[in-house]
Design a protein around this motif. Sequence first.
Motif, PDB file in Angstrom:
ATOM      1  N   ILE A   8       0.857  -1.148  -0.032  1.00  8.59           N
ATOM      2  CA  ILE A   8       0.202  -0.040  -0.195  1.00  8.59           C
ATOM      3  C   ILE A   8       0.729   1.140   0.019  1.00  8.59           C
ATOM      4  O   ILE A   8       0.596   2.218  -0.563  1.00  8.59           O
ATOM      5  N   GLU A   9       1.905   1.227   0.804  1.00  4.42           N
ATOM      6  CA  GLU A   9       2.746   2.417   1.034  1.00  4.42           C
ATOM      7  C   GLU A   9       3.776   2.809  -0.366  1.00  4.42           C
ATOM      8  O   GLU A   9       3.790   4.041  -0.795  1.00  4.42           O
ATOM      9  N   THR A  10       4.004   1.565  -1.214  1.00 11.35           N
ATOM     10  CA  THR A  10       4.895   1.981  -2.059  1.00 11.35           C
ATOM     11  C   THR A  10       3.779   2.302  -3.615  1.00 11.35           C
ATOM     12  O   THR A  10       4.494   2.470  -4.705  1.00 11.35           O
ATOM     13  N   ASN A  11       2.587   2.129  -3.378  1.00 13.89           N
ATOM     14  CA  ASN A  11       1.468   2.316  -4.436  1.00 13.89           C
ATOM     15  C   ASN A  11       1.654   3.860  -4.585  1.00 13.89           C
ATOM     16  O   ASN A  11       1.381   4.575  -3.763  1.00 13.89           O
ATOM     17  N   PRO A  12       1.940   4.122  -6.042  1.00 16.18           N
ATOM     18  CA  PRO A  12       2.108   5.664  -6.335  1.00 16.18           C
ATOM     19  C   PRO A  12       0.535   6.267  -6.516  1.00 16.18           C
ATOM     20  O   PRO A  12       0.472   7.447  -6.555  1.00 16.18           O
ATOM     21  N   ASN A  13      -0.534   5.411  -6.311  1.00 21.62           N
ATOM     22  CA  ASN A  13      -1.856   5.821  -6.446  1.00 21.62           C
ATOM     23  C   ASN A  13      -2.285   5.970  -4.974  1.00 21.62           C
ATOM     24  O   ASN A  13      -1.881   5.277  -3.950  1.00 21.62           O
ATOM     25  N   PRO A  14      -2.936   7.260  -4.776  1.00 24.35           N
ATOM     26  CA  PRO A  14      -3.732   7.244  -3.317  1.00 24.35           C
ATOM     27  C   PRO A  14      -4.590   6.001  -2.908  1.00 24.35           C
ATOM     28  O   PRO A  14      -5.549   5.701  -3.498  1.00 24.35           O
ATOM     29  N   VAL A  15      -4.322   5.488  -1.612  1.00 21.45           N
ATOM     30  CA  VAL A  15      -4.981   4.704  -0.913  1.00 21.45           C
ATOM     31  C   VAL A  15      -5.287   4.903   0.681  1.00 21.45           C
ATOM     32  O   VAL A  15      -4.369   5.423   1.011  1.00 21.45           O
ATOM     33  N   TYR A  16      -6.653   4.956   1.052  1.00 20.93           N
ATOM     34  CA  TYR A  16      -6.659   4.778   2.453  1.00 20.93           C
ATOM     35  C   TYR A  16      -7.674   3.922   2.887  1.00 20.93           C
ATOM     36  O   TYR A  16      -8.711   3.365   2.264  1.00 20.93           O
ATOM     37  N   VAL A  17      -7.829   3.571   4.493  1.00 23.12           N
ATOM     38  CA  VAL A  17      -8.920   3.029   4.686  1.00 23.12           C
ATOM     39  C   VAL A  17      -9.555   3.745   6.089  1.00 23.12           C
ATOM     40  O   VAL A  17      -8.683   4.383   6.910  1.00 23.12           O
ATOM     41  N   LYS A  18     -10.851   3.806   6.138  1.00 22.70           N
ATOM     42  CA  LYS A  18     -11.471   4.490   7.203  1.00 22.70           C
ATOM     43  C   LYS A  18     -12.214   3.393   7.977  1.00 22.70           C
ATOM     44  O   LYS A  18     -12.845   2.600   7.540  1.00 22.70           O
ATOM     45  N   ASN A  19     -12.572   3.827   9.421  1.00 22.72           N
ATOM     46  CA  ASN A  19     -13.545   2.813  10.120  1.00 22.72           C
ATOM     47  C   ASN A  19     -15.089   3.441  10.089  1.00 22.72           C
ATOM     48  O   ASN A  19     -15.297   4.451   9.154  1.00 22.72           O
ATOM     49  N   GLU A  20     -15.464   2.823  10.911  1.00 17.62           N
ATOM     50  CA  GLU A  20     -17.112   3.128  10.486  1.00 17.62           C
ATOM     51  C   GLU A  20     -17.340   4.437  11.063  1.00 17.62           C
ATOM     52  O   GLU A  20     -18.606   5.185  10.816  1.00 17.62           O
ATOM     53  N   GLY A  22     -15.644   6.869  10.198  1.00 19.39           N
ATOM     54  CA  GLY A  22     -14.969   7.927   9.257  1.00 19.39           C
ATOM     55  C   GLY A  22     -13.631   8.319   9.664  1.00 19.39           C
ATOM     56  O   GLY A  22     -13.103   9.202   8.711  1.00 19.39           O
ATOM     57  N   LYS A  23     -12.931   7.717  10.371  1.00 18.25           N
ATOM     58  CA  LYS A  23     -11.713   8.069  10.866  1.00 18.25           C
ATOM     59  C   LYS A  23     -10.457   7.263   9.978  1.00 18.25           C
ATOM     60  O   LYS A  23     -10.663   6.104   9.870  1.00 18.25           O
ATOM     61  N   PHE A  24      -9.665   7.934   9.569  1.00 20.43           N
ATOM     62  CA  PHE A  24      -8.593   7.273   8.833  1.00 20.43           C
ATOM     63  C   PHE A  24      -7.744   6.192   9.761  1.00 20.43           C
ATOM     64  O   PHE A  24      -7.330   6.520  11.053  1.00 20.43           O
ATOM     65  N   VAL A  25      -7.647   5.032   9.367  1.00 18.76           N
ATOM     66  CA  VAL A  25      -6.844   3.983  10.057  1.00 18.76           C
ATOM     67  C   VAL A  25      -5.542   3.305   9.424  1.00 18.76           C
ATOM     68  O   VAL A  25      -4.951   2.908  10.053  1.00 18.76           O
ATOM     69  N   LEU A  26      -5.779   3.685   8.144  1.00 21.21           N
ATOM     70  CA  LEU A  26      -4.607   3.373   7.225  1.00 21.21           C
ATOM     71  C   LEU A  26      -4.545   4.234   5.749  1.00 21.21           C
ATOM     72  O   LEU A  26      -5.464   4.793   5.280  1.00 21.21           O
ATOM     73  N   ALA A  27      -3.381   4.796   5.527  1.00 21.42           N
ATOM     74  CA  ALA A  27      -3.379   5.571   4.496  1.00 21.42           C
ATOM     75  C   ALA A  27      -1.979   5.562   3.946  1.00 21.42           C
ATOM     76  O   ALA A  27      -0.981   5.172   4.543  1.00 21.42           O
ATOM     77  N   ASN A  28      -1.562   5.884   2.679  1.00 18.89           N
ATOM     78  CA  ASN A  28      -0.411   5.793   2.066  1.00 18.89           C
ATOM     79  C   ASN A  28       0.417   7.286   1.751  1.00 18.89           C
ATOM     80  O   ASN A  28      -0.597   8.130   1.899  1.00 18.89           O
TER      81      ASN A  28
END
Length: 622
Positions: A8-20, A22-28
């Motif tokens: 996910i971190e090395t992906n050149p395109n934006p990626v994120y995950v949110k919880n229920e 709406g708070k970010f729990v993962l992003a690159n």
Amino acid sequence: MEITKQVIETNPNPVYVKNELGKFVLANSAYAALHDLSVEELLSHGASNLDYSHERDLEILASGETAKAEEYYRLKNGGKIWYQTTKMPLKQQNGVNYLLSISTDITEWKEALQAATESVKGKETFLANMTNEIVTPINAIIGMARLVKKGFLNKAQEEYLNIILSIADNLLCMPNNILDYERINAGALGMEFIPFNVSSTVRDTVRALGQSANEQGLELNCHETTENIPIVEGDPFRLSQILINLIKNAIKFTKKGDITVSTEVAARSSKSITLEFCVKDTGIGMTAEKFESLLRSFNQENSNTPPLFAGTGLGLTICKSLIESQGGRIWVESEPGRGSRFYFQIPFLISEKAIFEEAEPPANNNLKGLNLLLVEDNQVNQLLTVSQLEECDVNVDVALDGEDALSKTREKAYDLILMDIQMPVLDGIVATSRIRKEYNLNNNTPIVAFTANAHKIDLGQYKSAGFTDYLLKPYNKTNLFLTISKYTGQLLKRKPVTRGKFNMDARPAALYDFSGLGDLANDAAFIRKMQQLFIDTVPGQLGELHEAIQQQDWDQVVYIAHRLKSTFGNIKITAAADALKKMESVARSGNELHQIEELFKEVSQATEKVLHVFSDLLQQTA
């Protein structure tokens, strides 16, 4: 898990995950960089002041459905970067839900599309200018030729004038056909998807071309199927354009005889209907192979075709593209020297309004006693709608603008509200939004939008404002009654009325037409009211329009032209209504403003003729 984070971190395109929540729990880093933050800062602070997707993400989490959208971000250097973003809920075994957002950079594609669009706009501007340069002198030629035809002519002279009119009419079509062809090639020719009456569209189109056929000594007929054709969802403007091209083609290639336009039902189900249209002529004809060749290469039917019948085939190519883009097909049955029959089929969805019309409603109910609010600033539209509703014993209050509507809805509860969109003081969209949001006796009352802008319908905006449904103006009276019945749960049952008979033969068919008013077209008293109201209001509105044009107050031009367009459209003063529609579009865009004076002149000339006829008829019945 570590390898997942690394991917996910090395992906050149934006990626994120949110919880229920709406708070970010993962992003690159690619996503964090868009907000000029590090991943750690994004996760710790949530970037709440920058996260414009927060509400939308919560909606997707709640719905449980995957969504796709185009997004763009403005960079520090002033540039933009575009992404195609997919957002999908991820349900875990423990019942916890997360939202995954993955974006793909489409900036290069968007820039290429923008460049192509600008190229098309440049071509459109050039062709629009060319059209104006061509149309003005050709219209003058047509006008003078028609004046000469009114004099004493021998047979040869009349034939020469008919040839001049035919050539001039064909020249008028060319610029618009070229413009449409460029739009088709660029994928920029949009299609509408609105409820409309197919039979009325075909009938009006044939009627509009009757004079062109008569000038060539031809008879243009319209044959309607005996089967009932319901209200369908589709594009009435493109259907009319297809028929116009085919009918004009038939006029061009037919020296004597007649042309017949027919409509038949090819297939039908509970939700859709396929209609087959035919334009039959007694002209020079062609082989099927030549027809296909014409569509492919724009070649003339053959080199021996007389100059009078010369053509590029561009109109047929446009017809083919328009038909196929709607899921249809076109073909020809023809023989050289024995005429042609151009067929095309288009499938349509049956409108929900039509399905509702055919459904068996509950018995022993009617619209009597319903309380309706009509919000409409146009006096002619007020008279028409109120008169139609009174047939069903409906109680109607009238509000002149959105502010007046707010006042009335705070004081009285209504069963349904009919809301015009474009009005002074407060428009219909803002008024409806305020009725829904503030304390009001009509927070949950069905509100139906009245709009004359078929091309500008924004269903998302209407829904957000709180509208329940919409009706296009000029509307079919049956659609009005069905809409009221649908949202109030009442069955239609009009009271019997006794009316004086209005002599439909007393008016010139080409000038105006009351037939679209349904039963009211035969109500002599109502027609006299409409005529008197037209005489009392339209000249003053035209004066205001002319003053706005002189002052170059284009917003006011848009507003007045929009109001008048509806007035003229209700009684089918077609040329003036079309000119006002064009004027509204030109004034709104700010392009080709030099056309407005000529369009105003066209409206004024049509108005003078109608005023003269209405005044005479009112004097005769006084």
